[in-house]
Design a protein around this motif. Sequence first.
Motif, PDB file in Angstrom:
ATOM      1  N   PRO A 263     -13.925  12.714   5.182  1.00 17.23           N
ATOM      2  CA  PRO A 263     -13.892  11.275   4.914  1.00 17.23           C
ATOM      3  C   PRO A 263     -14.261  10.452   6.141  1.00 17.23           C
ATOM      4  CG  PRO A 263     -11.890  12.333   4.095  1.00 17.23           C
ATOM      5  CD  PRO A 263     -12.624  13.351   4.907  1.00 17.23           C
ATOM      6  N   GLU A 290     -16.400  17.229  10.310  1.00 20.81           N
ATOM      7  CA  GLU A 290     -17.786  17.093   9.897  1.00 20.81           C
ATOM      8  C   GLU A 290     -18.581  18.365  10.126  1.00 20.81           C
ATOM      9  OE1 GLU A 290     -16.149  14.755  11.448  1.00 20.81           O
ATOM     10  OE2 GLU A 290     -16.545  12.837  10.472  1.00 20.81           O
TER      11      GLU A 290
ATOM     12  N   GLU B 321     -21.198  12.735  20.158  1.00 22.59           N
ATOM     13  CA  GLU B 321     -20.209  11.722  19.776  1.00 22.59           C
ATOM     14  C   GLU B 321     -19.403  11.258  20.990  1.00 22.59           C
ATOM     15  OE1 GLU B 321     -16.780  12.813  17.587  1.00 22.59           O
ATOM     16  OE2 GLU B 321     -16.440  10.788  16.852  1.00 22.59           O
TER      17      GLU B 321
ATOM     18  N   ILE C  63      -8.184   8.809  16.322  1.00 19.29           N
ATOM     19  CA  ILE C  63      -8.494   7.753  15.357  1.00 19.29           C
ATOM     20  C   ILE C  63      -7.604   7.929  14.141  1.00 19.29           C
ATOM     21  CG2 ILE C  63     -10.271   6.712  13.885  1.00 19.29           C
ATOM     22  CD1 ILE C  63     -11.013   6.212  16.686  1.00 19.29           C
ATOM     23  N   CYS C  65      -4.568   5.280  11.617  1.00 20.79           N
ATOM     24  CA  CYS C  65      -3.647   4.150  11.758  1.00 20.79           C
ATOM     25  C   CYS C  65      -2.759   4.383  12.974  1.00 20.79           C
ATOM     26  CB  CYS C  65      -2.759   4.030  10.521  1.00 20.79           C
ATOM     27  SG  CYS C  65      -3.663   3.625   9.031  1.00 20.79           S
ATOM     28  N   SER C  66      -2.174   5.568  13.013  1.00 19.14           N
ATOM     29  CA  SER C  66      -1.279   5.934  14.097  1.00 19.14           C
ATOM     30  C   SER C  66      -1.945   5.779  15.460  1.00 19.14           C
ATOM     31  CB  SER C  66      -0.833   7.383  13.908  1.00 19.14           C
ATOM     32  OG  SER C  66      -1.880   8.163  13.336  1.00 19.14           O
ATOM     33  N   HIS C  82     -12.017  10.599  17.039  1.00 15.11           N
ATOM     34  CA  HIS C  82     -11.198  11.326  16.071  1.00 15.11           C
ATOM     35  C   HIS C  82     -10.966  12.788  16.474  1.00 15.11           C
ATOM     36  CE1 HIS C  82      -9.182  11.631  12.359  1.00 15.11           C
ATOM     37  NE2 HIS C  82     -10.153  12.064  11.595  1.00 15.11           N
ATOM     38  N   ASP C 107      -1.599  13.312  11.267  1.00 14.35           N
ATOM     39  CA  ASP C 107      -1.737  14.646  10.690  1.00 14.35           C
ATOM     40  C   ASP C 107      -3.204  15.011  10.487  1.00 14.35           C
ATOM     41  OD1 ASP C 107      -1.092  12.424   9.029  1.00 14.35           O
ATOM     42  OD2 ASP C 107      -1.123  13.694   7.268  1.00 14.35           O
ATOM     43  N   GLY C 108      -4.037  14.012  10.209  1.00 19.77           N
ATOM     44  CA  GLY C 108      -5.464  14.293  10.093  1.00 19.77           C
ATOM     45  C   GLY C 108      -6.077  14.471  11.468  1.00 19.77           C
ATOM     46  N   ASP C 109      -5.752  13.572  12.344  1.00 17.71           N
ATOM     47  CA  ASP C 109      -6.329  13.577  13.685  1.00 17.71           C
ATOM     48  C   ASP C 109      -5.982  14.855  14.443  1.00 17.71           C
ATOM     49  OD1 ASP C 109      -7.730  11.818  15.655  1.00 17.71           O
ATOM     50  OD2 ASP C 109      -5.870  12.040  16.773  1.00 17.71           O
ATOM     51  N   ASN C 135       2.267  11.555   8.099  1.00 15.97           N
ATOM     52  CA  ASN C 135       2.498  10.843   6.838  1.00 15.97           C
ATOM     53  C   ASN C 135       1.851  11.578   5.665  1.00 15.97           C
ATOM     54  OD1 ASN C 135      -0.152  10.314   7.319  1.00 15.97           O
ATOM     55  ND2 ASN C 135       0.093   8.109   7.651  1.00 15.97           N
ATOM     56  N   ILE C 137      -1.085  12.160   4.830  1.00 10.15           N
ATOM     57  CA  ILE C 137      -2.201  11.461   4.178  1.00 10.15           C
ATOM     58  C   ILE C 137      -3.126  10.920   5.255  1.00 10.15           C
ATOM     59  CG2 ILE C 137      -1.260   9.073   4.138  1.00 10.15           C
ATOM     60  CD1 ILE C 137      -2.577  10.687   0.966  1.00 10.15           C
ATOM     61  N   TYR C 138      -4.381  10.687   4.888  1.00  9.58           N
ATOM     62  CA  TYR C 138      -5.269   9.925   5.761  1.00  9.58           C
ATOM     63  C   TYR C 138      -5.053   8.458   5.454  1.00  9.58           C
ATOM     64  CZ  TYR C 138      -8.045  14.210   6.602  1.00  9.58           C
ATOM     65  OH  TYR C 138      -8.476  15.460   6.953  1.00  9.58           O
ATOM     66  N   GLY C 139      -4.386   7.756   6.359  1.00  6.37           N
ATOM     67  CA  GLY C 139      -4.106   6.347   6.108  1.00  6.37           C
ATOM     68  C   GLY C 139      -5.334   5.471   6.323  1.00  6.37           C
ATOM     69  N   LEU C 140      -5.895   5.565   7.511  1.00  7.23           N
ATOM     70  CA  LEU C 140      -6.953   4.615   7.884  1.00  7.23           C
ATOM     71  C   LEU C 140      -8.155   4.659   6.943  1.00  7.23           C
ATOM     72  CD1 LEU C 140      -7.568   2.499  10.122  1.00  7.23           C
ATOM     73  CD2 LEU C 140      -8.933   4.246  11.226  1.00  7.23           C
ATOM     74  N   THR C 141      -8.473   5.840   6.439  1.00  5.56           N
ATOM     75  CA  THR C 141      -9.620   5.925   5.529  1.00  5.56           C
ATOM     76  C   THR C 141      -9.188   5.736   4.079  1.00  5.56           C
ATOM     77  OG1 THR C 141      -9.420   8.317   5.754  1.00  5.56           O
ATOM     78  CG2 THR C 141     -11.161   7.259   7.010  1.00  5.56           C
TER      79      THR C 141
END
Lengths: 611, 611, 349, 349
Positions: A263, A290, B321, C63, C65-66, C82, C107-109, C135, C137-141
């Motif tokens: 995403p 990616e 990047e 990258i 929200c956090s 990110h 958690d995504g980052d 959280n 989840i991916y918040g920012l996206t």
Amino acid sequence: MSKRVESLEDVTIRFAGDSGDGMQLVGGELANTSALIGNDIGVLPDYPAEIRAPIGTIPGVSGYQLHISSTDIHTPGEKYDSLIAMNPAALKTNLENLKPNGILIVNSDSFKSRNLQLARYESNPLEDGSLDKYQCFAVDMTDLTRKALRELELGNKVVDRCKNFFALGMVFWLYNRTMDHAVSLIKSKFAKKPELVEANLLALKAGAAYCEMTEQFINSYEVKPAKLKPGIYRNITGNSAIALGFIAAANRSKLSLFLGSYPITPASDILHDLSKYKHFGVRTFQAEDEIAAVCSAVGAAYNGALALTTTSGPGLALKGEAIGLAIMTELPMVIVNVQRGGPSTGLPTKTEQADLMQAFYGRNGESPLPIIAASKSSDCFESAYEACRIAIKYMTPVILLTDGYIANGAEPWSVPRVEDLAEIKVTYAKDPETYMPFLRDEKTLARPWAIPGTPGLEHRVGGLEKEADTGNVSYDVRNHEYMTKMRAKKVDNIANDIPPIEIDGDQEGELLVVGWGSTFGATKTAVDKKRQEGKSVSSIHIRYLNPLPNDLGDILKRFKKILVPEINSGQFVNILRAKYLVPAIPQNKVQGLPFFSSEIEEKIDELLGDA
Amino acid sequence: MSKRVESLEDVTIRFAGDSGDGMQLVGGELANTSALIGNDIGVLPDYPAEIRAPIGTIPGVSGYQLHISSTDIHTPGEKYDSLIAMNPAALKTNLENLKPNGILIVNSDSFKSRNLQLARYESNPLEDGSLDKYQCFAVDMTDLTRKALRELELGNKVVDRCKNFFALGMVFWLYNRTMDHAVSLIKSKFAKKPELVEANLLALKAGAAYCEMTEQFINSYEVKPAKLKPGIYRNITGNSAIALGFIAAANRSKLSLFLGSYPITPASDILHDLSKYKHFGVRTFQAEDEIAAVCSAVGAAYNGALALTTTSGPGLALKGEAIGLAIMTELPMVIVNVQRGGPSTGLPTKTEQADLMQAFYGRNGESPLPIIAASKSSDCFESAYEACRIAIKYMTPVILLTDGYIANGAEPWSVPRVEDLAEIKVTYAKDPETYMPFLRDEKTLARPWAIPGTPGLEHRVGGLEKEADTGNVSYDVRNHEYMTKMRAKKVDNIANDIPPIEIDGDQEGELLVVGWGSTFGATKTAVDKKRQEGKSVSSIHIRYLNPLPNDLGDILKRFKKILVPEINSGQFVNILRAKYLVPAIPQNKVQGLPFFSSEIEEKIDELLGDA
Amino acid sequence: MATTVKEASNGDTQLKLTKKDFESDQEVRWCPGCGDYSILAQTQRSLPDLNIPKEKYVFVSGIGCSSRFPYYMDTYGFHTIHGRAPAIASGIKITNPDLSVWVITGDGDALSIGGNHFIHLLRRNLDINVILFNNKIYGLTKGQYSPTSEYGKVTKSSPFGSVDHPFNPASVAIGSGATFVARTMDRDPAHMQAIIKRASAHKGTSFVEVFQNCNIFNDGAWSKYTEKSTKQDNVVLLEHGKPLVFGTDKDKGIRLNGSTPEVVSLTNGKYSEADLLVHNENDTDSTHAFILSHMMDNPNLPAPIGIFRSLEKTCYENALNEQIDAAKEKFGEPDLQALLDAGDTWEVK
Amino acid sequence: MATTVKEASNGDTQLKLTKKDFESDQEVRWCPGCGDYSILAQTQRSLPDLNIPKEKYVFVSGIGCSSRFPYYMDTYGFHTIHGRAPAIASGIKITNPDLSVWVITGDGDALSIGGNHFIHLLRRNLDINVILFNNKIYGLTKGQYSPTSEYGKVTKSSPFGSVDHPFNPASVAIGSGATFVARTMDRDPAHMQAIIKRASAHKGTSFVEVFQNCNIFNDGAWSKYTEKSTKQDNVVLLEHGKPLVFGTDKDKGIRLNGSTPEVVSLTNGKYSEADLLVHNENDTDSTHAFILSHMMDNPNLPAPIGIFRSLEKTCYENALNEQIDAAKEKFGEPDLQALLDAGDTWEVK
Ligand SMILES: Cc1ncc(C[n+]2csc(CCOP(=O)(O)OP(=O)(O)O)c2C)c(N)n1
Ligand SMILES: Cc1ncc(C[n+]2csc(CCOP(=O)(O)OP(=O)(O)O)c2C)c(N)n1
Ligand code: SF4
Ligand code: SF4
Ligand SMILES: [Mg+2]
Ligand SMILES: [Mg+2]
């Protein structure tokens, strides 16, 4: 009081409010209703990078701009005829582009001292006379919505969230739009919470009723349906159109569709959309990053699938190495890059065209690949379809460029008939007797596609240089040069397989404006206008950026001046200058926004002299 | 028999054998000895991508080519005067470039049927007359070495590994080189295994003695010392020179040196070298991948260190990047890219110049940075030093390009005196009263460097677009355009801080050959020769590829034709064409090898007419 | 931006910093109700007690929200790209071990795009503190499933339910050799502050997982553990040297059956506290911490909260600096000219 | 390249493939004496027994000496880029679950640059077999330390000794949720063949670590475990359901002290086999496997060889395909025109 309806050719409206005010929702609904009425439309959603910045602040403002027309249009408009501002910050950031004497509707309830302060207003603009040059309507929307919904006995928090539909109701009255579609939207959107259906319907109607009852509004307006080409139309965003284009290509080529993606704004919606179409056999893989996304697509391509990966600028930077592998192994896939503001994280929710050179060169070594750019939201379908056709026919990765503007923007799309879609023929290798992994087709120079599971075609591919025909690893120096040339030639030859350029305007003259990607709308609008004024200016739009069309060089030489508007610091213009040695002139805008046609008009005037 | 010594101006010698035969070692030793004698030299190591391919096969051949001269030379030579071939595969792959009547020394012991077969010889070339046009000396090296070492009572396996020194001994005799340096090399290299010291010394001497004793060799040769500019010289590879250049820059700027790197051929030796200099305070960090490597350097740069990362093409693709982040945050660092054959994994041990466009554009968004290329092994020191100077002065990442050829190649380097090195001044911000993170220096446009630990300068940077001066996150559209322009302008202005171009030859004329990077040697050699023949041809060499020197446009216009030789499919030529609209002509070679000067000579003849 | 540090030394002097000293002038831009607010507040409340001058703090984020966190701290801060914060933080720590370096991540980052840097940081054991805002989840996206989202999770990118098995962040950390692993939650300010201070005190990489509520895209993901009504029965608080007891009336405990933990009742007479697993933060064998870390994966077991493991081990940057000091000792003051002139040289006159 | 498959089906018919059928026509290009030869040979010897038609095999590798492997197998093969083989293999497996997909990788390829893809593959549990050639060194780039090299290792890039603490690959795998984890060695052909077959049989990601000798850059790194004279005392062979016994005379065993393994003598009368840890491949709790995985980190304990864990769990590709089948069931044959015409449309005449 009888309603006076004035007829307008086109109108530009902007909704602006806090990120939590639901501006995108009601703006989008006005767009859909207008499209269904038969108007041509152009839209520009414009929202902050934060999910929700603190309420009332300038960075928290979310805008939705809509251009509604009774003629064929190509942009989301420029200066607005009407601005709906839900709070001081929204007014502050958007007033600049409201036309003099334009209609300004503000939610006056929110013009309290704290909000004024957050918006950095020294005095209340509703009171200090600074809005005198507009038709300003200060409406206590919060209060009026609360009153309208009193019966429902809902909490104020819930009630206040309905005021966007109150505002929409006002706009519907003002522009004489039918409420039918909005009513069904509300019913389906809040289906699980019946009390919200009722509340929003009441708010919508209250907004319209307010305009009808108060004597503030003397005029109302209408915009007649546009005369579009006959056909079935639907309103579509660029991202949705891309998803459909891929499904169509998979369906017509009888390949299974695979998307590996991670995403990223503003590309994520393609992933979301494609994830829904499981019954079309679409496999989406949300990868860990990616690199894994593009690599999974390389694997799928090796396996005979129609393989895709979707991303935006920073993601494309990460995919470069693996795209090089797809080039070396000559595997078909489509890489979609929805460009956004850069460099680095940049302006993630704003638009830009600054990844063109990255698409050309963002990999090590000599690694050419075809590049296609979509020109508008509705063009995304065909561009995606065409990218697939080329990838498969020539066994090559293809980069498809769009940008935040056309990806999120929506416009009427003439839905194609399946039988009219170009043929996409796939032939997997089958015959062990004649098969060689890198034996090229004489015409396309494509190598055969032999997929795992086929008996007798067991073979190895990889990122090391390979021997012509056999595909074995080869460090032979002349073979390397030969293969480098063949990879380039294969891509160059695609120029013979694309349509000739259509010149909009005279075939020769003083000035040619060359567009690519999303500059299409503003360029066409500007050039059309200037031609009507009698100027010697034509325009062309380049979908195929690599290889360039065969006739481009000739066309460029027929004009005295060449102008290349781009939402970057000048990229395509250098490709043209290097290749054709023509003194093409850049026009650049790097503001996270598309061109206004007026900007291009001014440049045309400047280049042609004002006479 | 008395020795007849013939004096030669220059000579090209090629050692070729199995990867396990130690050709790089003895080739390098001949280079060192020759440099110490005072010859100018140029070398081209050429080894397979596998650590050790199967013995006796063609892919397993490892070569080392050496050009020794009594004049100033710039290339590793082209056709060889002497070829030492340790087995049939080595003969097969290298014979093509041996001059007619050249000296061919083969290890005849290895011309057995299995080896002949592995090398794909139908008949034994030592017997079928196919070598008649050369001065062929078939020597039973294996057997002779065993005999020479018989006393030592070592195993055959050990003894046979000494035959490279036997071969070297022969070449020493043949070219009248002193053995002093080779003797000390053997002593230090095998210091931990005294039996091997003795064995290799015996083999070396046996080789020379064999030539002296047998009557096969009528002639021996000598190459007199070259007349180089006065100074202290040492022989150096490009990679070592880069490492020293960085240490010098750190030392002069009083910054601590940090290298974040991930091993990759042909760049790893810079990491190896810098890891040794711990007493210079050099911190090397072998990261988990290229992304972590460049990111650690970004962190070090933020922290006020002289930050570096080193890699080759595929690694640069991965770093894009993060380089964008360094551009956005305007932090100084140097990214070294030692180019190799691509695309993808390509030809990892071969040379190429195909990453120039990647250096320019391999990132998302508008992200300009300075690019410098070294022209030869000995130039790597100054190029590295200069890259640091620019990075620090202008607070920007800089890409330094070299390639496999100059990175591994060695040549005499005039060791600079520390006091002659350019000044590198560093000023960290200190004053909380005046400090703003993005307040630019009026002249350089650099932002201040405020490093963590400095009281009162606490501030935040990041990849989002930032407001001018304050550095706060800003989504303002005009600020974005302004900052985009400032970032570009800062880089463009560096053109005022680089030396004017030196034209080699007349200041105007028929043809200008424009070189960059490692084409320097072949270009200079070719143009010098053609000028001596009276042709109207000059050459310039461009070290600063971005921004281009201010005087370049003018110079280009003074010549009727422009030729740009590159080891790629044509990259720099397009930069020149786009920028200056001059019809520069590409000359391309994509064979994993540097240009031969003869190739450029031919092209010059073609362009100027043979007259 | 001017520092309010009273004494700019790191010695025994009390610096007398306050929460306010750590608040930057930037507007905080999270959704109202987001759990991130609490983590920010607890951090700002904890730092004054650490007695470190504020110019020595660097907050590095990726990258998400956090990852906006550093903007709100009036310290040095770097909002990077990110997933790469651990690598950038490593470059910072290595070049100045004197700084207090914090990685703020999601958690995504940390676990999706940044997974590799995360595990490598842990194994190298640089003295960096990592706070992961989990959280799920991916918040920012705007709401895609993350590597910690539960199997079957319906999100924007998984309308039919995710088919990814989730990571357990603490287990990944321990498998990678982490020397300090802890877990806390946005809804328990006091606990969080205690953990933040302990993380800072640990020499080596400290990994802290925080249960964080994203009330927009994944509301209530942790409510079982954070809500008063259910917390007692679903959370076991780890205390060094004490047996694992939990439940509203402290009526349940955790016992090892072989190496598998199980819940036992302390009221039915069968088991007493003496039978329970006793917590040992400092166990040199990582098995104990590993057992605790994945208890949560079993729906029948409570989630441990607290410090799973705290073990001293050489830090990368210290070992590196020792090598440098030793080399300087051995080879003496660096002499650049001598270095350049080294090797076989000859003079041309 | 022509297939020698007698019956191209995957049914009960015996395919009668031989080792030769799996040998490609490419010259094998490893250094003489390299452990990779044995792994290649054992693989070529094992595959005929799996009774899978050879066109169904795909060998995917990254970059490294080990990653040249696919060239030598006469099956489908993909020599990809450094570290990315798991991601590419995932794309292959997802688009055709019918294939037997193998990832061939090295300690650098899998655990350094490829660490993230490696752990994500394990958590997703695609039915892919990963063979990691662990030689504790970067071979292809000529001898830098790798993430499995021991602390203090002197190499080209660490002339003063490496200051990186190594990963334990099996522990990383178990921490990441691996369902099948095993260890074998280049010098034990029979054992390796058995493990390869079991890995293939496991539905889900199978991770096999192979001790591999790089005789050029890290000779003897495993000799303690592989040489006849020392093997018995340093290796414990795992057998499902059996106690952990080892030693030249089977005189020693492994016992759990709490959750910590220790060596006990079986001859001094204090302990008998009944006191020992009994191996259970199928333990649903991953703790048992975790204990085994990191025994090697303790120099006083032997290294377990064999299958640490083998547990069935939904495979990503199966779950995905079930969703697709269910969607097809629910929504019927895809109708492209209907899809394009969906939503709010209007007609212009
Ligand atoms: C290279 C790159 N890929 C993708 C993105 C888009 N992106 C931004 S944040 C994010 C995930 C955030 O999730 P998490 O780390 O859990 O943070 P949260 O927002 O939940 O706090 C993604 C995918 C990006 N900015 N850069
Ligand atoms: C992107 C990229 N970075 C670096 C390299 C260089 N490289 C090739 S193989 C390798 C490490 C190999 O080590 P390992 O995986 O342990 O394999 P081995 O050679 O030991 O079998 C490296 C660093 C590369 N090819 N590509
Ligand atoms: S989206 Fe979720 S995590 Fe992000 S700020 Fe809003 S509530 Fe917090
Ligand atoms: S370098 Fe080592 S791992 Fe590579 S082929 Fe040679 S012995 Fe094997
Ligand atoms: Mg998250
Ligand atoms: Mg290895």
